[in-house]
Design a protein around this motif. Structure first.
Motif, PDB file in Angstrom:
ATOM      1  N   ILE A  16      48.320  35.137  13.845  1.00  0.00           N
ATOM      2  CA  ILE A  16      49.607  35.999  13.876  1.00  0.00           C
ATOM      3  C   ILE A  16      50.038  36.384  12.259  1.00  0.00           C
ATOM      4  O   ILE A  16      50.229  37.355  11.777  1.00  0.00           O
ATOM      5  N   PHE A  17      50.056  35.400  11.313  1.00  0.00           N
ATOM      6  CA  PHE A  17      50.659  35.601  10.019  1.00  0.00           C
ATOM      7  C   PHE A  17      49.558  36.532   9.294  1.00  0.00           C
ATOM      8  O   PHE A  17      50.061  37.481   8.912  1.00  0.00           O
ATOM      9  N   GLY A  18      48.001  36.258   9.630  1.00  0.00           N
ATOM     10  CA  GLY A  18      46.931  37.212   9.209  1.00  0.00           C
ATOM     11  C   GLY A  18      47.225  38.448   9.818  1.00  0.00           C
ATOM     12  O   GLY A  18      47.124  39.604   8.889  1.00  0.00           O
ATOM     13  N   LEU A  19      47.608  38.622  10.976  1.00  0.00           N
ATOM     14  CA  LEU A  19      47.595  39.878  11.800  1.00  0.00           C
ATOM     15  C   LEU A  19      48.858  40.761  10.953  1.00  0.00           C
ATOM     16  O   LEU A  19      48.587  41.796  10.805  1.00  0.00           O
ATOM     17  N   VAL A  20      49.969  40.142  10.936  1.00  0.00           N
ATOM     18  CA  VAL A  20      51.046  41.079  10.129  1.00  0.00           C
ATOM     19  C   VAL A  20      50.810  41.348   8.921  1.00  0.00           C
ATOM     20  O   VAL A  20      51.108  42.288   8.536  1.00  0.00           O
ATOM     21  N   CYS A  21      50.049  40.171   8.081  1.00  0.00           N
ATOM     22  CA  CYS A  21      49.919  40.632   6.861  1.00  0.00           C
ATOM     23  C   CYS A  21      48.916  42.065   6.676  1.00  0.00           C
ATOM     24  O   CYS A  21      49.074  42.796   5.851  1.00  0.00           O
ATOM     25  N   GLY A  22      47.746  41.885   7.631  1.00  0.00           N
ATOM     26  CA  GLY A  22      47.014  42.890   7.654  1.00  0.00           C
ATOM     27  C   GLY A  22      47.709  44.456   7.871  1.00  0.00           C
ATOM     28  O   GLY A  22      47.344  45.526   7.388  1.00  0.00           O
ATOM     29  N   LEU A  23      48.429  44.330   8.883  1.00  0.00           N
ATOM     30  CA  LEU A  23      49.237  45.486   9.110  1.00  0.00           C
ATOM     31  C   LEU A  23      50.259  45.958   8.196  1.00  0.00           C
ATOM     32  O   LEU A  23      50.656  47.093   8.109  1.00  0.00           O
ATOM     33  N   LEU A  24      50.617  44.938   7.409  1.00  0.00           N
ATOM     34  CA  LEU A  24      51.581  45.440   6.243  1.00  0.00           C
ATOM     35  C   LEU A  24      50.949  45.893   5.127  1.00  0.00           C
ATOM     36  O   LEU A  24      51.499  46.168   3.824  1.00  0.00           O
ATOM     37  N   GLY A  25      49.531  45.727   5.261  1.00  0.00           N
ATOM     38  CA  GLY A  25      49.060  46.393   4.060  1.00  0.00           C
ATOM     39  C   GLY A  25      48.408  45.419   2.811  1.00  0.00           C
ATOM     40  O   GLY A  25      47.976  45.670   1.736  1.00  0.00           O
ATOM     41  N   MET A  26      48.662  44.067   3.130  1.00  0.00           N
ATOM     42  CA  MET A  26      48.328  43.109   2.302  1.00  0.00           C
ATOM     43  C   MET A  26      46.803  42.720   2.157  1.00  0.00           C
ATOM     44  O   MET A  26      46.338  42.988   3.148  1.00  0.00           O
ATOM     45  N   ASP A  27      46.232  42.586   1.158  1.00  0.00           N
ATOM     46  CA  ASP A  27      44.851  42.364   0.995  1.00  0.00           C
ATOM     47  C   ASP A  27      44.637  40.787   1.325  1.00  0.00           C
ATOM     48  O   ASP A  27      45.286  40.001   1.434  1.00  0.00           O
ATOM     49  N   ALA A  28      43.548  40.531   1.562  1.00  0.00           N
ATOM     50  CA  ALA A  28      42.826  39.406   1.970  1.00  0.00           C
ATOM     51  C   ALA A  28      43.351  38.217   0.912  1.00  0.00           C
ATOM     52  O   ALA A  28      43.797  36.987   1.511  1.00  0.00           O
ATOM     53  N   GLU A  29      43.260  38.340  -0.153  1.00  0.00           N
ATOM     54  CA  GLU A  29      43.499  37.176  -1.066  1.00  0.00           C
ATOM     55  C   GLU A  29      45.214  36.843  -1.225  1.00  0.00           C
ATOM     56  O   GLU A  29      45.460  35.732  -1.173  1.00  0.00           O
ATOM     57  N   THR A  30      45.893  37.991  -1.194  1.00  0.00           N
ATOM     58  CA  THR A  30      47.156  37.939  -1.361  1.00  0.00           C
ATOM     59  C   THR A  30      47.802  37.156  -0.048  1.00  0.00           C
ATOM     60  O   THR A  30      48.633  36.200   0.165  1.00  0.00           O
ATOM     61  N   SER A  31      47.420  37.605   1.119  1.00  0.00           N
ATOM     62  CA  SER A  31      47.639  36.811   2.440  1.00  0.00           C
ATOM     63  C   SER A  31      47.465  35.515   2.725  1.00  0.00           C
ATOM     64  O   SER A  31      48.300  34.600   3.052  1.00  0.00           O
ATOM     65  N   GLN A  32      46.268  35.223   2.202  1.00  0.00           N
ATOM     66  CA  GLN A  32      45.657  33.471   2.102  1.00  0.00           C
ATOM     67  C   GLN A  32      46.824  32.923   1.169  1.00  0.00           C
ATOM     68  O   GLN A  32      47.117  31.799   1.484  1.00  0.00           O
ATOM     69  N   LYS A  33      46.823  33.418  -0.218  1.00  0.00           N
ATOM     70  CA  LYS A  33      47.843  32.586  -0.954  1.00  0.00           C
ATOM     71  C   LYS A  33      48.957  32.729  -0.605  1.00  0.00           C
ATOM     72  O   LYS A  33      49.886  31.567  -0.453  1.00  0.00           O
ATOM     73  N   ALA A  34      49.500  33.540   0.373  1.00  0.00           N
ATOM     74  CA  ALA A  34      50.788  33.616   0.927  1.00  0.00           C
ATOM     75  C   ALA A  34      51.129  32.539   1.946  1.00  0.00           C
ATOM     76  O   ALA A  34      52.386  31.817   2.013  1.00  0.00           O
TER      77      ALA A  34
END
Length: 246
Positions: free
Chosen positions: A154-172
């Motif tokens: 779900i965290f990855g899903l929300v990050c993706g929908l908010l326009g985060m790139d993959a590197e930023t979402s994983q570090k977040a």
């Protein structure tokens, strides 16, 4: 002439913020804010059990414990964050949710993941109105009765929908894990607030290395690297006194 104040000029006709890069950036920051009521601070990531088992008894032990938690997070959960970030749709999310549910053998960690994931999805659907797909995705998933709502996908899903790139979402995801376990150490009186801030700054260097080590891996590569931590967390339900849920 009366000066207009407030945010009425920034809203669209539905009363929501428009979906623009600059506004989405504020939403991305909010996702990492500790004030977001997702329940992360109700969990110690097994630290409370580790203290009572004398596995962690001093600040030096705490630093090693936090690093091991981050290593385990990177190896086991970052693949799920990554996969849903690059493909933020309901089909991918449901598939990865089922996979993670089958992967987590520690019942304490499993329940913690579901509690935090359910809270995150509820909050995201209520807060991020600029992403209209979140509410129907949550409603459909609730009505299906087949979705566990694990946190990492779900965290990855929300990050993706908010326009985060993959590197930023994983570090977040690594950041919020580090933040929450160190916060738990403060409330367990293992370290003071200043010491906790110093520790977080020191561990950040290791967190960067671990993030890059486990970044952009497929869910087929997800694995446990610290099984002892998994075992210790599994003992949390047997503690005589408990401050945290996990």
């Amino acid at each position: 002439m009366e000066e207009k104040v407030g945010n009425e000029h920034n809203l669209d006709k539905s009363g929501n913020f428009p979906v623009t890069g600059s506004v989405l950036q504020w939403s991305q920051w909010q996702l990492l804010d500790s004030i977001l009521p997702t329940g992360g601070f109700a969990h110690s990531f097994g630290l409370e059990a580790a203290i009572q088992a004398r596995f962690v008894s001093k600040p030096e032990d705490l630093q090693a414990y936090v690093i091991n938690v981050l290593e385990n997070t990177g190896s086991l959960l970052l693949p799920f964050v990554y996969s849903t970030t690059i493909s933020p749709d309901i089909e991918t999310w449901h598939k990865l949710d089922r996979m993670l549910d089958a992967t987590l053998t520690n019942e304490i960690a499993r329940k913690a993941s579901i509690l935090q994931g359910s809270a995150l999805m509820r909050v995201a659907a209520a807060v991020y109105l600029e992403i209209p797909s979140l509410k129907p995705m949550r409603s459909t998933s609730l009505s299906s009765g087949t979705v566990s709502f694990h946190h990492a996908p779900i965290f990855g899903l929300v990050c993706g929908l908010l326009g985060m790139d993959a590197e930023t979402s994983q570090k977040a995801y690594m950041f919020i894990t580090m933040r929450d376990v160190i916060s738990a150490a403060t409330r367990l009186n293992l370290v003071g607030p200043l010491g906790a801030a110093v520790l977080q700054h020191q561990v950040a260097i290791v967190a960067e290395d671990l993030s890059r080590k486990w970044m952009n891996r497929s869910v087929e590569e997800a694995c446990q690297t610290s099984p002892l931590l998994d075992t210790i967390q599994g003992c949390h339900a047997y503690l005589f006194t408990r401050l945290f849920c996990s």
